[in-house]
Design a protein around this motif. Sequence first.
Motif, short mmCIF file in Angstrom:
data_model
loop_
_atom_site.label_atom_id
_atom_site.label_comp_id
_atom_site.label_asym_id
_atom_site.label_seq_id
_atom_site.Cartn_x
_atom_site.Cartn_y
_atom_site.Cartn_z
N PRO A 286 0.81 -1.22 0.00
CA PRO A 286 0.00 0.00 0.00
C PRO A 286 0.85 1.27 0.00
CG PRO A 286 -0.11 -1.09 2.13
CD PRO A 286 0.64 -2.00 1.21
N VAL A 287 2.08 1.20 0.51
CA VAL A 287 2.98 2.36 0.49
C VAL A 287 4.34 1.90 -0.01
CG1 VAL A 287 1.83 3.60 2.37
CG2 VAL A 287 3.65 2.00 2.89
N GLN A 288 5.12 2.83 -0.51
CA GLN A 288 6.46 2.52 -0.97
C GLN A 288 7.36 2.19 0.21
OE1 GLN A 288 7.74 2.26 -4.08
NE2 GLN A 288 5.68 2.57 -4.91
N PRO A 289 8.32 1.27 0.02
CA PRO A 289 9.27 1.00 1.10
C PRO A 289 10.06 2.25 1.43
CG PRO A 289 9.53 -0.56 -0.72
CD PRO A 289 8.53 0.46 -1.14
N GLN A 290 10.36 2.42 2.69
CA GLN A 290 11.06 3.64 3.13
C GLN A 290 12.53 3.40 3.45
OE1 GLN A 290 8.55 5.02 6.28
NE2 GLN A 290 6.79 5.21 4.91
N GLY A 291 12.97 2.20 3.36
CA GLY A 291 14.37 1.91 3.61
C GLY A 291 14.63 0.44 3.57
N TRP A 292 15.86 0.07 3.79
CA TRP A 292 16.27 -1.33 3.76
C TRP A 292 16.79 -1.72 5.13
CZ3 TRP A 292 15.07 -3.99 -0.49
CH2 TRP A 292 14.84 -3.27 -1.67
N THR A 293 16.62 -2.95 5.51
CA THR A 293 17.21 -3.44 6.74
C THR A 293 18.32 -4.42 6.38
OG1 THR A 293 15.61 -5.24 6.87
CG2 THR A 293 15.06 -3.22 8.03
N ALA A 294 19.30 -4.50 7.24
CA ALA A 294 20.40 -5.42 6.99
C ALA A 294 19.91 -6.85 7.19
CB ALA A 294 21.54 -5.12 7.97
#
Length: 134
Positions: free
Chosen positions: A122-130
Motif C-alpha cells: 500500500p505504500v512505498q518502502p522507506q528503507g532497507w534493513t540489513a
Amino acid sequence: MDLTVVAYIAYLLISVGLTVWVARTLSRNGRIFIADVLHGNEKLADAVNHLLVVGFYLVNLGFVSLYLKAAEDIPDAASLFEALSAKLGVVLLVLGVMHLGNVWVLNRMRRRGIMERDNTPPVQPQGWTAPAGA
C-alpha cells in the motif's frame, strides 16, 4: 450461373458477416477486461484491443479464404446446402475456438492484473534493513 459459384458467394457473404459480428462483439466486450488489466489506461486498452481485433480478422479471414475451394462440383440445390452447411459449420467451429481463445487470454490477463494489484504494497518502502546475522 453455376451452383458452385453460388455456393462460393453465399459462403463468403455468410462467413465474412459472422467474422465481423464476432470480432465486433469481442472488441466491444473485451475492451472492458483490457482496461481493467491495464489499470484504467484507456488509450493503451484501446490500442491493445484494436491489435487483438486485427489479429482476429487476419486469422479468421485467412482461414475463410483458404477453405473456400469446393472439393467437387455442386450439381443441384441439395448439394449446395450440404456443401454450405459443412463449410459454414467448420467456420463456426473455428470462430468459436478463436472466441474462446480470446476470452481465455483476456481472463488470464485480468487474473494477472488482479494478482499484481494484490501483491503491491500500500505504500512505498522507506528503507532497507540489513540481513539477519550480518
